[in-house]
Enzyme design. Structure first.
Site, mmCIF file in Angstrom:
data_model
loop_
_atom_site.group_PDB
_atom_site.id
_atom_site.type_symbol
_atom_site.label_atom_id
_atom_site.label_comp_id
_atom_site.label_asym_id
_atom_site.label_seq_id
_atom_site.Cartn_x
_atom_site.Cartn_y
_atom_site.Cartn_z
ATOM 1 N N ASP A 145 -10.339 -18.512 -12.940
ATOM 2 C CA ASP A 145 -11.494 -19.036 -12.209
ATOM 3 C C ASP A 145 -12.463 -19.705 -13.182
ATOM 4 O O ASP A 145 -13.004 -19.065 -14.079
ATOM 5 C CB ASP A 145 -12.193 -17.881 -11.477
ATOM 6 C CG ASP A 145 -13.215 -18.350 -10.460
ATOM 7 O OD1 ASP A 145 -13.718 -19.485 -10.589
ATOM 8 O OD2 ASP A 145 -13.509 -17.586 -9.521
ATOM 9 N N HIS A 156 -10.173 -19.962 -8.636
ATOM 10 C CA HIS A 156 -11.291 -19.699 -7.735
ATOM 11 C C HIS A 156 -10.886 -19.865 -6.277
ATOM 12 O O HIS A 156 -11.420 -19.185 -5.390
ATOM 13 C CB HIS A 156 -12.444 -20.645 -8.066
ATOM 14 C CG HIS A 156 -13.685 -20.401 -7.271
ATOM 15 N ND1 HIS A 156 -14.484 -19.289 -7.440
ATOM 16 C CD2 HIS A 156 -14.276 -21.138 -6.277
ATOM 17 C CE1 HIS A 156 -15.503 -19.338 -6.605
ATOM 18 N NE2 HIS A 156 -15.406 -20.447 -5.886
ATOM 19 N N SER A 204 -16.260 -16.855 -2.628
ATOM 20 C CA SER A 204 -17.177 -17.648 -3.442
ATOM 21 C C SER A 204 -18.638 -17.316 -3.105
ATOM 22 O O SER A 204 -19.058 -16.176 -3.267
ATOM 23 C CB SER A 204 -16.870 -19.143 -3.260
ATOM 24 O OG SER A 204 -17.562 -19.929 -4.208
ATOM 25 N N MET A 205 -19.403 -18.261 -2.596
ATOM 26 C CA MET A 205 -20.772 -17.929 -2.185
ATOM 27 C C MET A 205 -20.765 -16.928 -1.032
ATOM 28 O O MET A 205 -21.701 -16.143 -0.891
ATOM 29 C CB MET A 205 -21.548 -19.181 -1.804
ATOM 30 C CG MET A 205 -21.978 -19.994 -2.996
ATOM 31 S SD MET A 205 -23.596 -20.712 -2.760
ATOM 32 C CE MET A 205 -23.735 -21.669 -4.280
ATOM 33 N N TRP A 214 -19.491 -15.587 -6.090
ATOM 34 C CA TRP A 214 -20.462 -16.308 -6.914
ATOM 35 C C TRP A 214 -21.864 -15.860 -6.507
ATOM 36 O O TRP A 214 -22.210 -15.847 -5.325
ATOM 37 C CB TRP A 214 -20.325 -17.817 -6.704
ATOM 38 C CG TRP A 214 -21.158 -18.677 -7.628
ATOM 39 C CD1 TRP A 214 -20.724 -19.285 -8.764
ATOM 40 C CD2 TRP A 214 -22.543 -19.020 -7.481
ATOM 41 N NE1 TRP A 214 -21.759 -20.000 -9.349
ATOM 42 C CE2 TRP A 214 -22.897 -19.853 -8.579
ATOM 43 C CE3 TRP A 214 -23.525 -18.713 -6.535
ATOM 44 C CZ2 TRP A 214 -24.168 -20.373 -8.756
ATOM 45 C CZ3 TRP A 214 -24.809 -19.227 -6.724
ATOM 46 C CH2 TRP A 214 -25.115 -20.049 -7.812
#
Length: 310
Positions: A225, A257, A179-180, A204
């Site tokens: 996602d 996700h 993700s991040m 992300w």
């Protein structure tokens, strides 16, 4: 070389010629044995002389899909109080030192998450022959650029100050993240071109274009996602990477996700192959990446450039 006296009774002339033939035969055998030894040492186990970074036995589909690889794994915790630049974490590493040093990978969790969310990757990757550092971030709200810097700080700690630094080849390093943390993986690769591999997992990032990256990158997305949809994240990430770069795009089928937060054979299989191929330059793993994997019950789509050049 010691000579043995024959028990046969021969004339002096025949004894002399027999001894000479014996010596020549033994010398010839010794030469053949020496040549054989030389050839063996040149070939080495599994072509080790051609690539000194190969670790472990020749891979098979079952070996890279297994929950554990050939190496026993130990682990050690790193307190946030003992480091700077990131939030501490857990180091997983092959217990044995008989194979020399290993490549290393730092892995970041995602937004609001802790290292526990990506902890399954630690022993799974380490057992295949890597030192793996799953980290906590300074805060759970850190953005991708900060997570990228923290991944690099973790690698610097791992190779410079950690208790396992002597087990690591500091020239063979990679980054991963969810993700991040996946967005941070791209940031880290952009900032440090010397990295050998990068794998963002359902990444992300507000930045969608990465033409500056020169690190071989495997982008992993998920068809279901809704937080970082592939159409606005993983796909443009992949497409913006230089065309000349060793790169691949793996879109997981029937995934979300958060699929990278639990043990996943498809993620492990292709992450192991990518890290082996580019951190260890181990071409024995090329077979799992090229030809490109076909769509299946776990793969929605796979793109990439083959054969790989690095």
């Amino acid at each position: 070389m010691q000579q043995h006296t024959s028990v046969s009774v021969r004339s002096p002339e025949r004894q002399g010629s027999s001894r000479l033939r014996t010596r020549l035969t033994r010398w010839g055998l010794a030469g053949l044995l020496a040549a054989g030894t030389l050839l063996t040492s040149q070939a080495g186990p599994a072509g080790a002389a051609d690539n000194p970074y190969e670790r472990g036995p020749a891979p098979t589909v079952s070996s890279i899909e297994a929950s554990r690889g050939p190496y026993a794994v130990s682990q050690t915790s790193v307190s946030s109080l003992s480091v700077t630049g990131f939030g501490g974490g857990t180091i997983y590493y092959p217990t044995s030192t008989s194979d020399g040093t290993f490549g290393a990978v730092a892995i970041s969790p995602g937004y609001t998450a802790y290292q526990s969310s990506i902890a399954w990757l630690g022993p799974r990757l380490a057992s295949q022959g890597f030192v793996v550092f799953t980290i906590d971030t300074n805060t759970t709200l850190d953005q991708p650029d900060s997570r990228g810097r923290q991944l690099l700080a973790a690698l610097d700690y791992l190779t410079g100050r950690s208790s396992v630094r002597d087990r690591i080849d500091s020239s063979r390093l990679g980054v991963m993240g969810h993700s991040m943390g996946g967005g941070g993986t791209l940031e880290a690769a952009k900032s440090r071109p010397s990295l050998q591999a990068a794998i963002p997992l359902t990444g992300w990032n507000l930045d969608k274009t990465w033409p500056e990256i020169t690190t071989p990158t495997l982008v992993v997305g998920a068809d279901g996602d809704t937080i970082a949809p592939v159409a606005t994240h993983s796909e443009p990430f992949y497409e913006s990477l230089p065309g000349s770069l060793d790169k691949a795009y793996l879109e997981l089928n029937n995934a979300t996700h958060f699929t990278p937060n639990t043990s996943n054979t498809t993620i492990a299989k292709y992450s192991i192959s990518w890290l082996k191929r580019f951190i260890d330059n181990d071409t024995r793993y090329e077979q799992f990446l090229c030809p490109l994997p076909r769509p299946s019950t776990t793969i929605e789509e796979y793109r990439g450039n083959c054969p790989h050049t690095s």
